[in-house]
Design an enzyme around this catalytic site. Structure first.
Site, PDB file in Angstrom:
ATOM      1  N   LYS A   1       0.827  -1.216   0.000  1.00  0.00           N
ATOM      2  CA  LYS A   1       0.000   0.000   0.000  1.00  0.00           C
ATOM      3  C   LYS A   1       0.860   1.264   0.000  1.00  0.00           C
ATOM      4  O   LYS A   1       0.352   2.366   0.105  1.00  0.00           O
ATOM      5  CB  LYS A   1      -0.900   0.029   1.256  1.00  0.00           C
ATOM      6  CG  LYS A   1      -1.819  -1.147   1.396  1.00  0.00           C
ATOM      7  CD  LYS A   1      -3.142  -0.843   0.722  1.00  0.00           C
ATOM      8  CE  LYS A   1      -4.188  -1.919   0.885  1.00  0.00           C
ATOM      9  NZ  LYS A   1      -3.803  -3.263   0.648  1.00  0.00           N
ATOM     10  N   ARG A   2       2.160   1.094  -0.104  1.00  0.00           N
ATOM     11  CA  ARG A   2       3.044   2.235   0.031  1.00  0.00           C
ATOM     12  C   ARG A   2       2.999   3.151  -1.189  1.00  0.00           C
ATOM     13  O   ARG A   2       2.920   2.713  -2.319  1.00  0.00           O
ATOM     14  CB  ARG A   2       4.453   1.721   0.228  1.00  0.00           C
ATOM     15  CG  ARG A   2       5.492   2.784   0.347  1.00  0.00           C
ATOM     16  CD  ARG A   2       6.607   2.223   1.125  1.00  0.00           C
ATOM     17  NE  ARG A   2       7.879   2.403   0.470  1.00  0.00           N
ATOM     18  CZ  ARG A   2       9.014   2.322   1.128  1.00  0.00           C
ATOM     19  NH1 ARG A   2       9.001   2.045   2.404  1.00  0.00           N
ATOM     20  NH2 ARG A   2      10.139   2.487   0.518  1.00  0.00           N
TER      21      ARG A   2
END
Ligand code: GLU
Length: 480
Positions: free
Chosen positions: A250-251
């Site tokens: 999710k970065r």
């Protein structure tokens, strides 16, 4: 005995990236573990491009994946660029193969067409949720004999068990799943289906993939059972986590291998770092070449808990690799990060510049900032930077004048001789001024700043040697 040996299944691993973006660092880590396992078992590897999502898959990403894997030093035995007997290796070119198996499931009534509308499905889903139930398809179209629609695979309620090579025994209740959609239509199969067909057709012996796929494995096993396929061995690797333990997938920041490549991480360092994301050799050893990894890697030593992606550790490892690199090779790699006018410098000077700067480098791109002092004509810095401790302006000036005088008459212009000359000058200066004799900062600090314009830089002798006499004296005059 001999016969038995011949029957042993060949070790075959797959690298299955989806070309919906550049090669992700998490996928690269997974591919590396597959590669290491295959290599140490004399196995074969298949690069399979999972491009069933036509809208999101792009050729440029296929190229990026191939380029970056090659840069990392990971190769494969078969793939879109290397013919093999199980091709084609792009899923978009395998529609006929999938169709055959879809038809088989349909004719055996193990799958069926469903034409429930999305509104209908959504309403049911909301109703189930409001009653505290896990949403799943209610089987409305199961016995309707539809002749078109999406294709659903019949899933009966039972315990699906398998032995994961990292996580041990895993058990899953398939009753939670409901009949899953395996194709949008007969020509457009979806992930769960194509992956099972391909792993079978390509004779994959081991599926090593991220833990995010763990919940998919029961679906794949049920499909294998229905199609009469053998089950490969499974190993699910721990998730990659950011420093704050959130999921790396999710970065927002750098996640593509090409980002790290461009920033100047060395492929050997990135491989070394990725290998330690979830695998631990069980010793203090931290630096591994690819060859050592192939020998020492083992799935038994892969942890179950998430692996934190620690950028400082990557920088540390990269710095170690940079410092170990022979000067000519490192200089060549640094060239693209140096300003255009580096071309005015000889190879030997460039090597010296890189050599005196490399202790401060964490990545190749750092070279730009670290060495601009050598390439600039005019240094710009605050006057106060020249000041060491309690020195007065007049003293700074005197120190610089002394350096100017001593250096002007220097015969041999190399760092060693300059050091000797300036150490003597420093002692003389300190005695005259009543400064502590051993503290060379009173002369060398103003000199170093005059030559570099920076708070931190290589030593004044190294800089002076590289700049040459003329430029060195010119910079001292500028400071004065
Ligand atoms: N194409 C899938 C992915 O990129 C691979 C899934 C698998 O290993 O089965 O996540």
């Amino acid at each position: 005995m001999l016969k038995k040996k011949q029957e042993t299944k060949k070790i075959r691993l797959r690298f299955p990236p989806s070309p919906t973006g550049p090669l992700h660092i998490g996928n690269a880590r997974t591919i590396l573990f597959n590669y290491l396992f295959a290599k140490q078992n004399n196995g074969e590897t298949v690069l399979r491009i999972e491009d069933t999502d036509k809208e999101r898959s792009k050729l440029e990403w296929v190229q990026n994946i191939i380029d970056e894997l090659k840069w990392l030093g990971i190769d494969w035995s078969e793939g879109p660029d290397i013919d093999g007997k199980f091709g084609p290796y792009k899923q978009s070119q395998r529609t006929d193969i999938y169709k055959k198996y879809l038809e088989k499931l349909l004719s055996e009534k193990k799958a069926y067409y469903c034409n429930c509308t999305s509104e209908e499905l959504e309403a049911k889903r909301q109703d189930q949720q409001s009653r505290g139930l896990a949403p799943k398809y209610d089987g409305k179209c199961r016995d309707k004999n539809n002749i078109s629609g999406v294709i659903r695979f019949k899933i009966e309620s039972k315990k699906v068990k398998f032995n994961d090579l990292i996580r041990g025994n895993v058990e899953f209740d398939s009753g939670l799943l409901g009949d899953i959609v395996i194709a949008k239509n007969i020509e457009t199969p979806l992930y769960h289906f194509v992956v099972v067909v391909d792993d079978h057709e390509m004779q994959i012996s081991h599926v090593i993939r991220g833990e995010d796929h763990l919940s998919n494995t029961p679906k794949h096993i049920l499909l294998q059972e229905s199609l009469g396929f053998n089950q490969p061995e499974y190993a699910h690797l721990p998730l990659l986590l950011n420093a704050d333990k959130s999921k790396m997938s999710k970065r927002a920041g750098d996640v593509a291998v090409s980002d790290y490549h461009k920033a100047g991480y060395l492929s050997e360092a990135l491989i070394n770092f990725m290998a330690l994301l979830g695998w631990n050799p069980g010793t203090e050893k931290e630096i591994f070449s690819m060859k050592e990894l192939i020998n020492e890697f083992s799935l038994e030593k892969v942890q179950k808990a998430g692996a934190v992606f620690n950028t400082q550790k990557l920088d540390h490892i990269n710095g170690l690799y940079i410092r170990e690199m022979p000067a000519p090779i490192l200089t060549k790699l640094c060239l693209e990060y140096l300003p255009e006018d580096h071309k005015n410098f000889s190879q030997k000077t460039l090597e010296k510049i890189v050599e005196v700067s490399k202790t401060r480098m964490k990545k190749l791109s750092d070279i730009t900032e670290l060495t601009n002092l050598f390439f600039e004509d005019n240094l710009i810095y605050e006057k106060d930077l020249l000041k060491w401790k309690e020195m007065k302006d007049a003293d700074i000036k005197e120190a610089l004048l002394l350096c100017d005088k001593e250096l002007s008459s220097a015969k041999k212009w190399d760092a060693k001789n300059l050091e000797k000359i300036l150490f003597e000058a420093s002692e003389k200066f300190n005695r005259e001024k009543g400064y502590p004799v051993e503290n060379k900062g009173y002369t060398l600090w103003p000199l170093r700043v005059a030559l570099s314009g920076k708070k931190a830089s290589p030593g004044p002798f190294e800089i002076a040697e590289i700049l040459g006499k003329e430029k060195t004296l010119e910079r001292i005059k500028q400071a004065l």
